[in-house]
Motif scaffolding. Structure first.
Motif, PDB file in Angstrom:
ATOM      1  N   ASN A 154     -16.384  54.447 -10.376  1.00  0.00           N
ATOM      2  CA  ASN A 154     -15.797  55.560 -11.264  1.00  0.00           C
ATOM      3  C   ASN A 154     -15.758  55.231 -12.667  1.00  0.00           C
ATOM      4  O   ASN A 154     -15.315  54.090 -13.012  1.00  0.00           O
ATOM      5  N   PHE A 155     -15.943  56.082 -13.480  1.00  0.00           N
ATOM      6  CA  PHE A 155     -16.068  56.186 -14.824  1.00  0.00           C
ATOM      7  C   PHE A 155     -16.007  57.412 -15.536  1.00  0.00           C
ATOM      8  O   PHE A 155     -16.517  58.318 -15.029  1.00  0.00           O
ATOM      9  N   GLU A 156     -15.529  57.375 -16.857  1.00  0.00           N
ATOM     10  CA  GLU A 156     -15.325  58.560 -17.577  1.00  0.00           C
ATOM     11  C   GLU A 156     -16.422  58.620 -18.696  1.00  0.00           C
ATOM     12  O   GLU A 156     -16.448  57.596 -19.390  1.00  0.00           O
ATOM     13  N   THR A 157     -17.407  59.645 -18.781  1.00  0.00           N
ATOM     14  CA  THR A 157     -18.159  59.600 -19.980  1.00  0.00           C
ATOM     15  C   THR A 157     -18.310  61.005 -20.653  1.00  0.00           C
ATOM     16  O   THR A 157     -18.471  61.974 -19.791  1.00  0.00           O
ATOM     17  N   GLY A 158     -18.569  61.123 -21.739  1.00  0.00           N
ATOM     18  CA  GLY A 158     -18.834  62.411 -22.538  1.00  0.00           C
ATOM     19  C   GLY A 158     -20.400  62.342 -22.792  1.00  0.00           C
ATOM     20  O   GLY A 158     -21.070  61.395 -22.848  1.00  0.00           O
ATOM     21  N   HIS A 159     -20.878  63.642 -22.996  1.00  0.00           N
ATOM     22  CA  HIS A 159     -22.372  63.763 -23.545  1.00  0.00           C
ATOM     23  C   HIS A 159     -22.570  65.122 -24.122  1.00  0.00           C
ATOM     24  O   HIS A 159     -21.506  66.077 -23.865  1.00  0.00           O
ATOM     25  N   ALA A 160     -23.512  65.571 -24.460  1.00  0.00           N
ATOM     26  CA  ALA A 160     -23.880  66.814 -24.878  1.00  0.00           C
ATOM     27  C   ALA A 160     -25.560  66.893 -24.521  1.00  0.00           C
ATOM     28  O   ALA A 160     -26.013  66.127 -24.821  1.00  0.00           O
ATOM     29  N   ASP A 199     -18.370  53.701 -19.810  1.00  0.00           N
ATOM     30  CA  ASP A 199     -16.804  54.089 -19.512  1.00  0.00           C
ATOM     31  C   ASP A 199     -16.238  54.673 -20.751  1.00  0.00           C
ATOM     32  O   ASP A 199     -16.167  53.463 -21.687  1.00  0.00           O
ATOM     33  N   HIS A 200     -15.884  55.847 -21.175  1.00  0.00           N
ATOM     34  CA  HIS A 200     -15.194  56.179 -22.229  1.00  0.00           C
ATOM     35  C   HIS A 200     -16.181  55.970 -23.419  1.00  0.00           C
ATOM     36  O   HIS A 200     -15.548  55.848 -24.673  1.00  0.00           O
ATOM     37  N   ALA A 201     -17.219  56.283 -23.215  1.00  0.00           N
ATOM     38  CA  ALA A 201     -18.402  56.422 -24.428  1.00  0.00           C
ATOM     39  C   ALA A 201     -19.013  58.020 -24.230  1.00  0.00           C
ATOM     40  O   ALA A 201     -18.747  58.584 -23.304  1.00  0.00           O
ATOM     41  N   THR A 202     -19.574  58.275 -25.413  1.00  0.00           N
ATOM     42  CA  THR A 202     -20.151  59.450 -25.608  1.00  0.00           C
ATOM     43  C   THR A 202     -21.610  59.068 -25.545  1.00  0.00           C
ATOM     44  O   THR A 202     -22.129  58.470 -26.417  1.00  0.00           O
ATOM     45  N   VAL A 203     -22.692  59.666 -24.758  1.00  0.00           N
ATOM     46  CA  VAL A 203     -23.821  59.628 -24.828  1.00  0.00           C
ATOM     47  C   VAL A 203     -24.812  60.678 -25.275  1.00  0.00           C
ATOM     48  O   VAL A 203     -24.425  61.818 -25.047  1.00  0.00           O
ATOM     49  N   PHE A 204     -25.538  60.419 -26.503  1.00  0.00           N
ATOM     50  CA  PHE A 204     -26.459  61.271 -26.957  1.00  0.00           C
ATOM     51  C   PHE A 204     -28.028  60.841 -26.805  1.00  0.00           C
ATOM     52  O   PHE A 204     -28.143  59.767 -26.995  1.00  0.00           O
ATOM     53  N   ASN A 205     -28.751  61.774 -26.925  1.00  0.00           N
ATOM     54  CA  ASN A 205     -30.284  61.557 -26.882  1.00  0.00           C
ATOM     55  C   ASN A 205     -30.592  61.185 -28.386  1.00  0.00           C
ATOM     56  O   ASN A 205     -30.403  61.856 -29.434  1.00  0.00           O
ATOM     57  N   LYS A 206     -31.034  59.882 -28.611  1.00  0.00           N
ATOM     58  CA  LYS A 206     -31.155  59.464 -30.125  1.00  0.00           C
ATOM     59  C   LYS A 206     -32.162  60.008 -30.859  1.00  0.00           C
ATOM     60  O   LYS A 206     -32.557  59.907 -32.027  1.00  0.00           O
ATOM     61  N   ASN A 207     -33.290  61.155 -29.934  1.00  0.00           N
ATOM     62  CA  ASN A 207     -34.338  61.652 -30.771  1.00  0.00           C
ATOM     63  C   ASN A 207     -34.094  63.387 -30.896  1.00  0.00           C
ATOM     64  O   ASN A 207     -34.812  63.984 -30.792  1.00  0.00           O
ATOM     65  N   THR A 208     -32.640  63.335 -31.066  1.00  0.00           N
ATOM     66  CA  THR A 208     -32.323  64.782 -31.361  1.00  0.00           C
ATOM     67  C   THR A 208     -31.123  64.844 -32.587  1.00  0.00           C
ATOM     68  O   THR A 208     -30.770  63.762 -33.148  1.00  0.00           O
ATOM     69  N   PRO A 209     -30.962  66.234 -33.095  1.00  0.00           N
ATOM     70  CA  PRO A 209     -30.015  66.156 -34.385  1.00  0.00           C
ATOM     71  C   PRO A 209     -28.581  65.639 -33.920  1.00  0.00           C
ATOM     72  O   PRO A 209     -27.683  65.431 -34.786  1.00  0.00           O
TER      73      PRO A 209
END
Length: 150
Positions: A11-17, A74-84
Motif C-alpha cells: 500500500n502507498f499514497e501517491t498524488g498525480h494529475a 509513497d507520498h510523492a506527486t507524479v507528473f508527466n515531465k513533457n507537459t506544462p
C-alpha cells in the motif's frame, strides 16, 4: 515440485494529475494505491539451502518492490515531465515536496507498465514476474500480465 505463484501486496499514497484530460483527474489529486505483485517459479528443492521450499522469500520480494516502487512513490506527486505540469512540479520541488517526473501520462495503466519493468529488472534469474495489479480505488485497477507482453 510444481510451478508456484507467490503474491505480495503493498500500500502507498501517491498524488498525480493527468494533463489534457477532460475530467476531474486533470486536477492534482491522490489515491491510496494497493499494489499486488505476483511472481512464478519452482520452490527450491535442495534441502541444504536456507530457503528450501520457497519460490522466493517474501522478504526478498518485499525488499525489491519497496526499493523500486513503494519507497519512491509513497507520498510523492507524479507528473508527466513533457507537459506544462513541469512548472507546477518545479514550484512544489522548490517548496521541498517529493515530486516524480515520468515520461508518460501517470495513469494506473502506464504506472503498472513502469512498475512491471522496474520489478522484472530486479528479480533473480530463476524467478519470473507473472503479474502486477495496481488498484487505484476500491472499484478500479489496472493489471499487467507477462503472458500479454511477450
Amino acid at each position: 515440485m510444481g510451478t508456484i505463484r507467490i503474491t505480495k501486496q503493498f500500500n502507498f499514497e501517491t498524488g498525480h494529475a493527468l494533463y489534457g484530460y477532460d475530467g476531474k483527474c486533470k486536477n492534482v489529486h491522490g489515491h491510496s494505491y494497493k499494489l499486488s505483485v505476483t511472481v512464478i517459479g519452482k520452490p527450491i528443492s535442495d534441502s541444504t539451502q536456507v530457503k528450501y521450499g520457497m519460490v522466493i522469500d517474501f522478504t526478498d520480494l518485499k525488499k525489491i518492490v519497496k526499493e523500486e516502487i513503494v519507497d519512491v512513490f509513497d507520498h510523492a506527486t507524479v507528473f508527466n515531465k513533457n507537459t506544462p505540469h513541469i512548472e507546477l512540479a518545479k514550484e512544489l520541488q522548490d517548496r521541498d515536496h517529493h515530486v516524480i517526473l515520468v515520461d508518460y501520462q501517470p495513469t494506473s495503466e502506464m504506472m503498472v507498465i513502469d512498475f512491471a519493468k522496474k520489478i522484472k529488472g530486479r528479480l533473480p534469474q530463476n524467478i519470473q514476474l507473472f503479474s502486477v495489479r495496481l488498484q487505484e480505488t476500491e472499484t478500479s485497477f489496472a493489471e499487467w500480465y507477462a503472458s500479454d507482453n511477450q
